[in-house]
Design a protein around this motif. Structure first.
Motif, PDB file in Angstrom:
ATOM      1  N   SER A 195       5.275 -40.664   8.698  1.00 22.77           N
ATOM      2  CA  SER A 195       4.913 -39.550   9.568  1.00 22.77           C
ATOM      3  C   SER A 195       5.652 -39.685  10.891  1.00 22.77           C
ATOM      4  O   SER A 195       5.871 -40.787  11.387  1.00 22.77           O
ATOM      5  CB  SER A 195       3.401 -39.546   9.832  1.00 22.77           C
ATOM      6  N   PRO A 196       6.059 -38.557  11.489  1.00 27.09           N
ATOM      7  CA  PRO A 196       6.793 -38.586  12.747  1.00 27.09           C
ATOM      8  C   PRO A 196       5.903 -39.028  13.901  1.00 27.09           C
ATOM      9  O   PRO A 196       4.679 -39.037  13.783  1.00 27.09           O
ATOM     10  CB  PRO A 196       7.242 -37.127  12.919  1.00 27.09           C
ATOM     11  N   PRO A 197       6.506 -39.384  15.041  1.00 25.91           N
ATOM     12  CA  PRO A 197       5.713 -39.785  16.203  1.00 25.91           C
ATOM     13  C   PRO A 197       4.738 -38.689  16.623  1.00 25.91           C
ATOM     14  O   PRO A 197       4.972 -37.494  16.361  1.00 25.91           O
ATOM     15  CB  PRO A 197       6.775 -40.034  17.274  1.00 25.91           C
TER      16      PRO A 197
ATOM     17  N   ILE B  87       3.879 -37.318  19.582  1.00 20.90           N
ATOM     18  CA  ILE B  87       4.356 -36.279  20.493  1.00 20.90           C
ATOM     19  C   ILE B  87       5.346 -35.364  19.796  1.00 20.90           C
ATOM     20  O   ILE B  87       5.310 -34.137  19.967  1.00 20.90           O
ATOM     21  CB  ILE B  87       4.993 -36.917  21.751  1.00 20.90           C
ATOM     22  N   ARG B  88       6.240 -35.939  18.971  1.00 18.04           N
ATOM     23  CA  ARG B  88       7.213 -35.116  18.264  1.00 18.04           C
ATOM     24  C   ARG B  88       6.524 -34.152  17.297  1.00 18.04           C
ATOM     25  O   ARG B  88       6.937 -32.998  17.155  1.00 18.04           O
ATOM     26  CB  ARG B  88       8.195 -35.992  17.487  1.00 18.04           C
ATOM     27  N   SER B  89       5.475 -34.607  16.631  1.00 18.23           N
ATOM     28  CA  SER B  89       4.732 -33.738  15.709  1.00 18.23           C
ATOM     29  C   SER B  89       4.135 -32.554  16.453  1.00 18.23           C
ATOM     30  O   SER B  89       4.213 -31.406  15.994  1.00 18.23           O
ATOM     31  CB  SER B  89       3.622 -34.534  15.021  1.00 18.23           C
TER      32      SER B  89
ATOM     33  N   VAL C  36       5.148 -31.313  19.338  1.00 19.55           N
ATOM     34  CA  VAL C  36       6.229 -30.460  19.838  1.00 19.55           C
ATOM     35  C   VAL C  36       6.812 -29.609  18.724  1.00 19.55           C
ATOM     36  O   VAL C  36       7.108 -28.415  18.919  1.00 19.55           O
ATOM     37  CB  VAL C  36       7.343 -31.322  20.494  1.00 19.55           C
ATOM     38  N   ASN C  37       6.986 -30.182  17.526  1.00 19.74           N
ATOM     39  CA  ASN C  37       7.547 -29.443  16.391  1.00 19.74           C
ATOM     40  C   ASN C  37       6.673 -28.246  16.015  1.00 19.74           C
ATOM     41  O   ASN C  37       7.165 -27.145  15.785  1.00 19.74           O
ATOM     42  CB  ASN C  37       7.713 -30.362  15.181  1.00 19.74           C
TER      43      ASN C  37
ATOM     44  N   LYS D 231       6.868 -25.599  18.873  1.00 24.80           N
ATOM     45  CA  LYS D 231       8.125 -24.854  18.903  1.00 24.80           C
ATOM     46  C   LYS D 231       8.187 -23.779  17.828  1.00 24.80           C
ATOM     47  O   LYS D 231       8.684 -22.674  18.069  1.00 24.80           O
ATOM     48  CB  LYS D 231       9.307 -25.812  18.728  1.00 24.80           C
TER      49      LYS D 231
END
Length: 299
Positions: free
Chosen positions: A141-143, A145-147, A149-150, A153
């Motif tokens: 699973s992605p970090p 914060i990145r999750s 933000v994705n 967006k």
């Protein structure tokens, strides 16, 4: 409000979540499959909790059973802290003000429901990310914060808070049933002659988990499906338009019993989850009493 009720509630919730997470993952996979309204998830790939766990472990790797665990722990660390802190601190203050009188069951149900709504709405973004991670067929699973933000967006704040209403409704039901059931059952067992010990805590928490599962499952199915749906090419087109639409759509196309899809893993998780949670909470209470050398805990 005493800080102990918030901190110990969060710690107990995280302990229970960490030990039962794979069961929750199987519940999510079972709930999202077989959707007539979503061609991506129309196939009935899993036949039950054990089959789901074995299949996912074989096809995607054992570690995939813990995909999204960090989101779940973050959610419980915040959600558990808020809902248990609000519930037990207000309950304690009420009973301190009304010496010798226990808060009535209707009050406990209302208090539990309100605490659940507040906690769940604040922490909905972490729950959305947890569901998305559990539904995906990957092991990494992605970090955090990145999750976030994705999703922000591509889908905006509506995506981050997708399913917030059914999430809050489920939390109101679960907390309005689960916590008061534990408190009242424990209180009645002790009044009937049982000791305030681990056996009483175990029985009370298991019964609370069963009732919580029965009442909350239809809303949980709706919540999971709404959180997992993504915006289509036309932003005005949704597979499910709301909680009631999800429930009616699911019952119409898949049968009424589909509203209780994943009940076995739900109870197999919520039962042990409740046992671990409430027994951990009781141990934190004893620790608090020991450290502060007092006979009555703040919660």
């Amino acid at each position: 409000m005493p800080w102990q009720a918030f901190v110990y509630g969060g710690l107990a919730a995280m302990t229970a979540e960490a030990l039962t997470f794979p069961i929750d993952m199987s519940k999510t996979r079972l709930q999202i499959q077989g959707q007539v309204a979503d061609a991506r998830l129309s196939a009935l790939k899993y036949r039950g909790m054990i089959h789901t766990l074995v299949t996912v472990g074989r096809q995607e790797g054992v570690m995939s059973l813990f995909t999204g665990a960090k989101f779940a722990l973050l959610r419980q660390g915040t959600y558990g802290t808020i809902r248990l802190g609000i519930y037990y601190s207000i309950k304690d203050k009420w009973e301190q003000k009304n010496v010798g009188v226990k808060m009535p069951l209707p009050h406990l149900v209302l208090l539990g429901g309100v605490a659940g709504v507040i906690g769940s709405y604040i922490t909905t973004p972490t729950d959305v990310m947890r569901v998305r991670m559990q539904a995906c067929h990957h092991t990494k699973s992605p970090p955090l914060i990145r999750s976030f933000v994705n999703i922000f967006k591509t889908e905006g704040m509506r995506g981050v808070y997708r399913g917030a209403i059914p999430n809050a409704q489920r939390a109101a039901v679960v907390n309005g049933v689960q916590i008061p059931t534990y408190d009242v059952t424990k209180r009645n067992l002790i009044a009937a002659g049982f000791q305030d010990n681990k056996k009483t805590h175990f029985g009370s928490s298991l019964f609370a988990g069963f009732l919580g599962s029965c009442f909350s499952q239809p809303i949980d199915v709706a919540k999971t499906r709404m959180m997992n749906q993504k915006l289509l090419s036309d932003p005005n087109v949704k597979i499910y338009k709301g909680v009631l639409d999800t429930l009616l759509n699911t019952a119409r196309h898949e049968g009424v019993l589909a509203l209780w899809k994943g009940f076995v893993p739900t109870f197999c998780r919520l039962g042990p989850w409740n046992v671990l949670f409430f027994m951990s909470l009781e141990q934190f209470r004893l620790l608090d009493n020991f450290l502060n050398d007092r006979n009555v805990s703040v919660f």
